[in-house]
Design a protein around this motif. Structure first.
Motif, PDB file in Angstrom:
ATOM      1  N   SER A 176     -22.729  -4.217 -44.324  1.00 31.03           N
ATOM      2  CA  SER A 176     -23.405  -3.414 -43.703  1.00 31.03           C
ATOM      3  C   SER A 176     -22.863  -2.742 -42.263  1.00 31.03           C
ATOM      4  O   SER A 176     -21.905  -3.207 -41.760  1.00 31.03           O
ATOM      5  N   PRO A 177     -23.096  -1.335 -42.353  1.00 32.53           N
ATOM      6  CA  PRO A 177     -22.479  -0.738 -40.994  1.00 32.53           C
ATOM      7  C   PRO A 177     -22.952  -1.082 -39.844  1.00 32.53           C
ATOM      8  O   PRO A 177     -22.283  -0.937 -38.851  1.00 32.53           O
ATOM      9  N   PHE A 178     -23.979  -2.248 -39.984  1.00 33.25           N
ATOM     10  CA  PHE A 178     -24.435  -2.619 -38.840  1.00 33.25           C
ATOM     11  C   PHE A 178     -23.981  -4.139 -38.389  1.00 33.25           C
ATOM     12  O   PHE A 178     -24.612  -4.935 -37.699  1.00 33.25           O
ATOM     13  N   ALA A 179     -22.961  -4.531 -39.395  1.00 31.45           N
ATOM     14  CA  ALA A 179     -22.346  -5.896 -39.157  1.00 31.45           C
ATOM     15  C   ALA A 179     -21.134  -5.608 -38.292  1.00 31.45           C
ATOM     16  O   ALA A 179     -20.623  -4.405 -38.252  1.00 31.45           O
ATOM     17  N   THR A 180     -20.685  -6.566 -37.713  1.00 34.86           N
ATOM     18  CA  THR A 180     -19.158  -6.433 -36.962  1.00 34.86           C
ATOM     19  C   THR A 180     -18.209  -7.535 -37.154  1.00 34.86           C
ATOM     20  O   THR A 180     -18.608  -8.706 -37.285  1.00 34.86           O
ATOM     21  N   LEU A 181     -17.019  -6.806 -37.646  1.00 36.39           N
ATOM     22  CA  LEU A 181     -16.072  -7.672 -38.261  1.00 36.39           C
ATOM     23  C   LEU A 181     -14.877  -7.480 -36.989  1.00 36.39           C
ATOM     24  O   LEU A 181     -14.406  -6.583 -37.067  1.00 36.39           O
ATOM     25  N   ALA A 182     -14.382  -8.621 -36.750  1.00 34.21           N
ATOM     26  CA  ALA A 182     -13.366  -8.833 -35.778  1.00 34.21           C
ATOM     27  C   ALA A 182     -11.961  -8.513 -36.591  1.00 34.21           C
ATOM     28  O   ALA A 182     -11.689  -8.660 -37.594  1.00 34.21           O
ATOM     29  N   GLU A 183     -10.904  -8.590 -35.609  1.00 34.22           N
ATOM     30  CA  GLU A 183      -9.489  -8.221 -36.227  1.00 34.22           C
ATOM     31  C   GLU A 183      -9.103  -9.280 -37.099  1.00 34.22           C
ATOM     32  O   GLU A 183      -9.323 -10.544 -36.774  1.00 34.22           O
ATOM     33  N   GLY A 184      -8.460  -9.232 -38.199  1.00 37.03           N
ATOM     34  CA  GLY A 184      -8.054 -10.217 -39.260  1.00 37.03           C
ATOM     35  C   GLY A 184      -9.089 -10.652 -40.412  1.00 37.03           C
ATOM     36  O   GLY A 184      -8.685 -11.523 -40.820  1.00 37.03           O
ATOM     37  N   VAL A 185     -10.129 -10.402 -40.086  1.00 35.78           N
ATOM     38  CA  VAL A 185     -11.395 -11.009 -41.143  1.00 35.78           C
ATOM     39  C   VAL A 185     -11.001 -10.393 -42.516  1.00 35.78           C
ATOM     40  O   VAL A 185     -10.442  -9.335 -42.668  1.00 35.78           O
ATOM     41  N   GLN A 186     -11.221 -11.056 -43.419  1.00 41.04           N
ATOM     42  CA  GLN A 186     -10.838 -10.843 -44.804  1.00 41.04           C
ATOM     43  C   GLN A 186     -12.112 -10.910 -45.655  1.00 41.04           C
ATOM     44  O   GLN A 186     -12.648 -12.228 -45.542  1.00 41.04           O
ATOM     45  N   VAL A 187     -12.759 -10.108 -46.244  1.00 36.46           N
ATOM     46  CA  VAL A 187     -13.794 -10.071 -47.045  1.00 36.46           C
ATOM     47  C   VAL A 187     -13.679  -9.763 -48.387  1.00 36.46           C
ATOM     48  O   VAL A 187     -13.103  -8.620 -48.949  1.00 36.46           O
ATOM     49  N   MET A 188     -13.863 -10.693 -49.576  1.00 33.15           N
ATOM     50  CA  MET A 188     -13.297 -10.696 -50.811  1.00 33.15           C
ATOM     51  C   MET A 188     -14.388 -10.087 -51.651  1.00 33.15           C
ATOM     52  O   MET A 188     -15.620  -9.903 -51.056  1.00 33.15           O
ATOM     53  N   PRO A 189     -14.267  -9.903 -52.979  1.00 34.49           N
ATOM     54  CA  PRO A 189     -15.209  -9.205 -53.738  1.00 34.49           C
ATOM     55  C   PRO A 189     -16.472  -9.864 -53.990  1.00 34.49           C
ATOM     56  O   PRO A 189     -16.343 -11.121 -54.106  1.00 34.49           O
ATOM     57  N   GLY A 190     -17.458  -8.883 -54.216  1.00 29.42           N
ATOM     58  CA  GLY A 190     -18.387  -9.813 -54.489  1.00 29.42           C
ATOM     59  C   GLY A 190     -19.539 -10.198 -53.187  1.00 29.42           C
ATOM     60  O   GLY A 190     -20.536 -10.835 -53.518  1.00 29.42           O
ATOM     61  N   THR A 191     -19.018 -10.196 -52.146  1.00 31.19           N
ATOM     62  CA  THR A 191     -19.543 -10.557 -50.892  1.00 31.19           C
ATOM     63  C   THR A 191     -20.734  -9.644 -50.390  1.00 31.19           C
ATOM     64  O   THR A 191     -20.160  -8.335 -50.587  1.00 31.19           O
ATOM     65  N   ALA A 247     -27.055  -6.693 -41.928  1.00 33.66           N
ATOM     66  CA  ALA A 247     -27.076  -6.265 -40.985  1.00 33.66           C
ATOM     67  C   ALA A 247     -27.135  -7.218 -39.647  1.00 33.66           C
ATOM     68  O   ALA A 247     -27.948  -8.165 -39.819  1.00 33.66           O
ATOM     69  N   GLY A 248     -26.435  -6.935 -38.703  1.00 31.60           N
ATOM     70  CA  GLY A 248     -26.657  -7.826 -37.384  1.00 31.60           C
ATOM     71  C   GLY A 248     -25.756  -8.835 -37.297  1.00 31.60           C
ATOM     72  O   GLY A 248     -25.699  -9.723 -36.406  1.00 31.60           O
ATOM     73  N   SER A 249     -25.019  -8.947 -38.479  1.00 36.57           N
ATOM     74  CA  SER A 249     -24.058 -10.180 -38.722  1.00 36.57           C
ATOM     75  C   SER A 249     -22.832 -10.000 -37.922  1.00 36.57           C
ATOM     76  O   SER A 249     -22.367  -8.875 -37.747  1.00 36.57           O
ATOM     77  N   GLN A 250     -22.112 -10.800 -37.285  1.00 35.18           N
ATOM     78  CA  GLN A 250     -20.659 -10.799 -36.612  1.00 35.18           C
ATOM     79  C   GLN A 250     -19.946 -11.790 -37.310  1.00 35.18           C
ATOM     80  O   GLN A 250     -20.036 -13.214 -37.296  1.00 35.18           O
ATOM     81  N   ILE A 251     -18.574 -11.459 -37.596  1.00 34.15           N
ATOM     82  CA  ILE A 251     -17.574 -12.267 -38.098  1.00 34.15           C
ATOM     83  C   ILE A 251     -16.569 -12.346 -37.220  1.00 34.15           C
ATOM     84  O   ILE A 251     -15.822 -11.170 -36.779  1.00 34.15           O
ATOM     85  N   GLY A 252     -16.270 -13.607 -36.822  1.00 35.33           N
ATOM     86  CA  GLY A 252     -15.052 -13.668 -35.947  1.00 35.33           C
ATOM     87  C   GLY A 252     -13.813 -13.657 -36.282  1.00 35.33           C
ATOM     88  O   GLY A 252     -13.524 -13.594 -37.529  1.00 35.33           O
ATOM     89  N   GLN A 253     -12.811 -13.554 -35.354  1.00 37.43           N
ATOM     90  CA  GLN A 253     -11.491 -13.114 -35.688  1.00 37.43           C
ATOM     91  C   GLN A 253     -10.736 -14.056 -36.867  1.00 37.43           C
ATOM     92  O   GLN A 253     -10.685 -15.167 -36.914  1.00 37.43           O
ATOM     93  N   HIS A 254     -10.152 -13.312 -37.770  1.00 38.95           N
ATOM     94  CA  HIS A 254      -9.386 -13.979 -38.810  1.00 38.95           C
ATOM     95  C   HIS A 254     -10.045 -15.131 -39.864  1.00 38.95           C
ATOM     96  O   HIS A 254      -9.460 -15.754 -40.470  1.00 38.95           O
ATOM     97  N   SER A 255     -11.453 -14.767 -39.828  1.00 40.51           N
ATOM     98  CA  SER A 255     -12.279 -15.586 -40.611  1.00 40.51           C
ATOM     99  C   SER A 255     -12.152 -14.988 -42.224  1.00 40.51           C
ATOM    100  O   SER A 255     -12.196 -13.800 -42.206  1.00 40.51           O
ATOM    101  N   ILE A 256     -11.966 -16.034 -43.231  1.00 43.00           N
ATOM    102  CA  ILE A 256     -12.203 -15.609 -44.650  1.00 43.00           C
ATOM    103  C   ILE A 256     -13.573 -15.657 -45.292  1.00 43.00           C
ATOM    104  O   ILE A 256     -14.251 -16.951 -44.933  1.00 43.00           O
ATOM    105  N   ILE A 257     -14.032 -14.564 -45.694  1.00 45.93           N
ATOM    106  CA  ILE A 257     -15.345 -14.716 -46.359  1.00 45.93           C
ATOM    107  C   ILE A 257     -15.125 -14.244 -47.561  1.00 45.93           C
ATOM    108  O   ILE A 257     -14.713 -13.292 -48.018  1.00 45.93           O
ATOM    109  N   ASN A 258     -15.068 -15.426 -48.464  1.00 44.40           N
ATOM    110  CA  ASN A 258     -14.454 -15.478 -49.851  1.00 44.40           C
ATOM    111  C   ASN A 258     -15.536 -15.064 -50.895  1.00 44.40           C
ATOM    112  O   ASN A 258     -16.549 -14.635 -50.563  1.00 44.40           O
ATOM    113  N   SER A 259     -15.170 -14.907 -52.070  1.00 41.08           N
ATOM    114  CA  SER A 259     -15.556 -14.368 -53.191  1.00 41.08           C
ATOM    115  C   SER A 259     -17.098 -14.492 -53.418  1.00 41.08           C
ATOM    116  O   SER A 259     -17.547 -15.981 -53.381  1.00 41.08           O
ATOM    117  N   GLY A 260     -18.147 -13.560 -53.494  1.00 41.33           N
ATOM    118  CA  GLY A 260     -19.446 -13.876 -53.769  1.00 41.33           C
ATOM    119  C   GLY A 260     -20.332 -14.698 -52.647  1.00 41.33           C
ATOM    120  O   GLY A 260     -21.370 -15.236 -52.909  1.00 41.33           O
TER     121      GLY A 260
END
Length: 222
Positions: free
Chosen positions: A107-122, A126-139
């Motif tokens: 979502s354009p209304f989510a916030t991703l910090a530096e170094g975050v990795q978002v994998m395919p199918g994820t 909106a409103g979600s915040q992902i902290g630095q260097h976190s991996i959000i893996n496939s699916g």
């Protein structure tokens, strides 16, 4: 995404996680200058003709403002090698790219910090915040208004319902479900396949079979 998203990239690590990242970045036609890995890279055509460097010290041939790094090291429960390596390069003045698969929905209304990795199918809502260097893996599904800490690994197929929050260095195993409004403390581990319906304290592990929790005891080095 980071402000240097069009800069060429250097990948740290040459294992399985790195190969998936390289595949994603190649599909986005990103320029990859080198892979830094002391081990032999044997991943077929994924790495192709990318130059391999074998020492962390080789990074000094690239200026801090001329490249962005991609942390290609994966994360296992209780392991902090990924973080140690990332912090080492940050102390040298290098910055890390935020990598988002073209096959992810963020979502354009989510916030991703530096170094975050978002994998395919994820899906990151909106409103979600992902902290630095976190991996959000496939699916993975990160539902609305969830707050993910730094250096997390959310493994493939995890579902985080709305308003879930995690501390730093959290590992959530493959296929786990965390129900809405649940908080997970720093350093905690949620076992693969678990359905977590209540708060998990820092440095505790929750097993899937009986949803039982147990404190993680630090390892003693002799």
């Amino acid at each position: 995404m980071s402000e240097g998203k069009h800069l060429p990239l250097v990948i740290i690590g040459g294992g399985g996680h790195a190969s998936v990242l390289v595949d994603m970045l190649r599909q986005q036609q990103r320029r990859i200058l080198a892979v830094i890995s002391p081990d032999l890279i044997d991943r077929g055509e994924v790495f192709g003709e990318i130059k391999q460097l074998t020492s962390d010290e080789d990074i000094h041939q690239f200026g801090c403002d001329d490249i962005r790094l991609v942390n290609g090291l994966g994360m296992l429960p209780g392991q902090n090698l990924r973080r140690k390596v990332g912090e080492k390069f940050r102390e040298l003045g290098y910055r890390f790219e935020t990598v988002i698969s073209s096959k992810a929905i963020v979502s354009p209304f989510a916030t991703l910090a530096e170094g975050v990795q978002v994998m395919p199918g994820t899906v990151v809502q909106a409103g979600s915040q992902i902290g630095q260097h976190s991996i959000i893996n496939s699916g993975v599904i990160v539902e609305h208004d969830s707050q993910i800490g730094d250096w997390n690994h959310i493994a493939p197929g995890v579902t985080l319902c709305g308003h879930v929050s995690t501390g730093d260095d959290v590992f959530i195993g493959a296929g786990a479900t965390v129900t809405q409004m649940v908080c997970i403390g720093s350093g905690a581990i949620v076992g693969a396949g678990t359905t977590l319906t209540e708060e998990l304290a820092a440095h505790h592990i929750c097993y899937p079979a009986k949803n039982t929790q147990q404190e993680i005891k630090p390892k003693v080095t002799l």
